[in-house]
Design a protein around this motif. Structure first.
Motif, PDB file in Angstrom:
ATOM      1  N   ASP A 130       0.802  -1.219   0.000  1.00 48.56           N
ATOM      2  CA  ASP A 130       0.000   0.000   0.000  1.00 48.56           C
ATOM      3  C   ASP A 130       0.838   1.273   0.000  1.00 48.56           C
ATOM      4  O   ASP A 130       0.530   2.238  -0.705  1.00 48.56           O
ATOM      5  CB  ASP A 130      -0.941   0.010   1.218  1.00 48.56           C
ATOM      6  N   GLY A 131       1.912   1.297   0.764  1.00 47.87           N
ATOM      7  CA  GLY A 131       2.711   2.503   0.913  1.00 47.87           C
ATOM      8  C   GLY A 131       3.417   2.957  -0.351  1.00 47.87           C
ATOM      9  O   GLY A 131       3.834   4.113  -0.445  1.00 47.87           O
ATOM     10  N   ARG A 132       3.554   2.063  -1.333  1.00 48.10           N
ATOM     11  CA  ARG A 132       4.247   2.428  -2.574  1.00 48.10           C
ATOM     12  C   ARG A 132       3.311   3.122  -3.561  1.00 48.10           C
ATOM     13  O   ARG A 132       3.752   3.672  -4.570  1.00 48.10           O
ATOM     14  CB  ARG A 132       4.854   1.189  -3.244  1.00 48.10           C
ATOM     15  N   LEU A 133       2.010   3.114  -3.274  1.00 47.94           N
ATOM     16  CA  LEU A 133       1.026   3.698  -4.182  1.00 47.94           C
ATOM     17  C   LEU A 133       0.838   5.188  -3.892  1.00 47.94           C
ATOM     18  O   LEU A 133       1.067   5.651  -2.775  1.00 47.94           O
ATOM     19  CB  LEU A 133      -0.327   2.983  -4.029  1.00 47.94           C
ATOM     20  N   PRO A 134       0.384   5.960  -4.895  1.00 50.54           N
ATOM     21  CA  PRO A 134      -0.003   7.352  -4.626  1.00 50.54           C
ATOM     22  C   PRO A 134      -1.091   7.368  -3.547  1.00 50.54           C
ATOM     23  O   PRO A 134      -1.900   6.438  -3.459  1.00 50.54           O
ATOM     24  CB  PRO A 134      -0.558   7.829  -5.979  1.00 50.54           C
ATOM     25  N   PHE A 135      -1.115   8.422  -2.749  1.00 48.48           N
ATOM     26  CA  PHE A 135      -2.011   8.461  -1.586  1.00 48.48           C
ATOM     27  C   PHE A 135      -3.464   8.183  -1.957  1.00 48.48           C
ATOM     28  O   PHE A 135      -4.175   7.463  -1.253  1.00 48.48           O
ATOM     29  CB  PHE A 135      -1.905   9.831  -0.889  1.00 48.48           C
ATOM     30  N   GLU A 136      -3.920   8.741  -3.082  1.00 49.73           N
ATOM     31  CA  GLU A 136      -5.328   8.589  -3.463  1.00 49.73           C
ATOM     32  C   GLU A 136      -5.668   7.170  -3.919  1.00 49.73           C
ATOM     33  O   GLU A 136      -6.846   6.801  -3.995  1.00 49.73           O
ATOM     34  CB  GLU A 136      -5.694   9.589  -4.562  1.00 49.73           C
TER      35      GLU A 136
END
Length: 292
Positions: A130-136
């Motif tokens: 999850d942390g590697r994805l853009p916040f949105e």
């Protein structure tokens, strides 16, 4: 062989799961790094992943998905080690099992355990990625139970078993290699006369077993990881199956990308194997000493 029979099957299951959960507490950060590398889709390195996590998410991010990792061990490892102990006991009643039979028992135990543990595996992959994805685009699961409820509500219960086939395939390879090579290595090392049945033996056997297992299972593991993390776009899944993942990785990233993250994978699998078997052997010894 007689000592093995003094441990009831229910206790074998309990000890197996507890050993796996204890080991996971130590190796969760390495598991997260391995998953990030496999999902990167580009050439990267362990140090790049580590520095990026520290810079953008902080040190605590290395333990993202720990609750899912613990649930995975309580389901997958409990089942596979328990089934393996039970089948090994049955196979040892009349004769000493061959290496081939040990591998077959290990792969069967792994296959059954993988099916039981797939929901936790799906959540683990998503939470560590999850942390590697853009916040949105992040899923922002609070914990493993929140993730399970949301997946069922938002995507349907069958999504919890997404990637079951490659997960079971990986587990069969891992367990055939891991459990059989660990058992066989122990026998060989004891027969050399340089080792006794104690912690140094468990450590060396586990590290050798982990190396064999890493080399054998990584291509299936990367297929499993990408399938379980994929999103459905316009009603179509990103990948058709494990073979599609492997073909596309080879075509777009090169053959050796199937072993992308080899060091963190082994750095995770080696110590996890060591710790799991050491905890397993020690808890078995304690049970035989104080309860049998």
């Amino acid at each position: 062989m007689s000592n093995q029979k003094t441990v009831p099957n229910a206790v074998n299951f309990l000890i197996g799961g507890t050993a796996g959960m204890a080991a996971t507490c130590f190796v969760q950060p390495i598991d997260l790094i391995k998953n990030r590398m496999q999902l990167s889709g580009t050439k990267t390195s362990t140090m790049k992943i580590v520095s990026s996590i520290i810079e953008k998410e902080g040190f605590l991010a290395f333990y993202a998905g720990l609750s899912a990792g613990l649930l995975r061990q309580s389901t997958y490892t409990t089942t596979r080690l328990g089934v393996n102990s039970w089948l090994s006991e049955v196979a040892s009643k009349d004769s000493h099992p061959s290496f081939l039979l040990k591998a077959l028992i290990g792969s069967t135990a792994g296959c059954i355990g993988a099916f039981v543990g797939t929901p936790a595996e799906v959540v683990l992959i998503r939470m560590t990625a999850d942390g590697r994805l853009p916040f949105e685009e992040r899923r922002n699961y609070k914990n493993v139970f929140n993730a399970l409820v949301r997946i069922i509500k938002e995507e349907g219960i069958l999504v919890l078993w997404r990637g079951t086939v490659p997960t079971m395939g990986r587990a069969m390879v891992v367990n055939a290699a891991q459990l059989a090579s660990y058992s066989q290595t122990k026998e060989i090392l004891i027969n050399t006369g340089y080792f006794k049945d104690n912690t140094p033996l468990y450590f060396v056997s586990s590290m050798i077993s982990g190396l064999v297992t890493t080399a054998a299972s990584m291509p299936v593991d990367i297929a499993k990881t990408r399938i379980q993390n994929m999103k459905i776009v316009d009603g179509k899944p990103e990948f058709k199956g494990a073979i599609d993942v492997i073909v596309r990785v080879c075509r777009n990233e090169g053959l050796f990308s199937l072993w992308k993250g080899f060091f963190p994978y082994y750095a995770r699998l080696g110590p996890h194997t060591v710790l799991t078997f050491i905890f397993l052997e020690q808890m078995n010894t304690m049970y035989k000493t104080y309860f049998a």
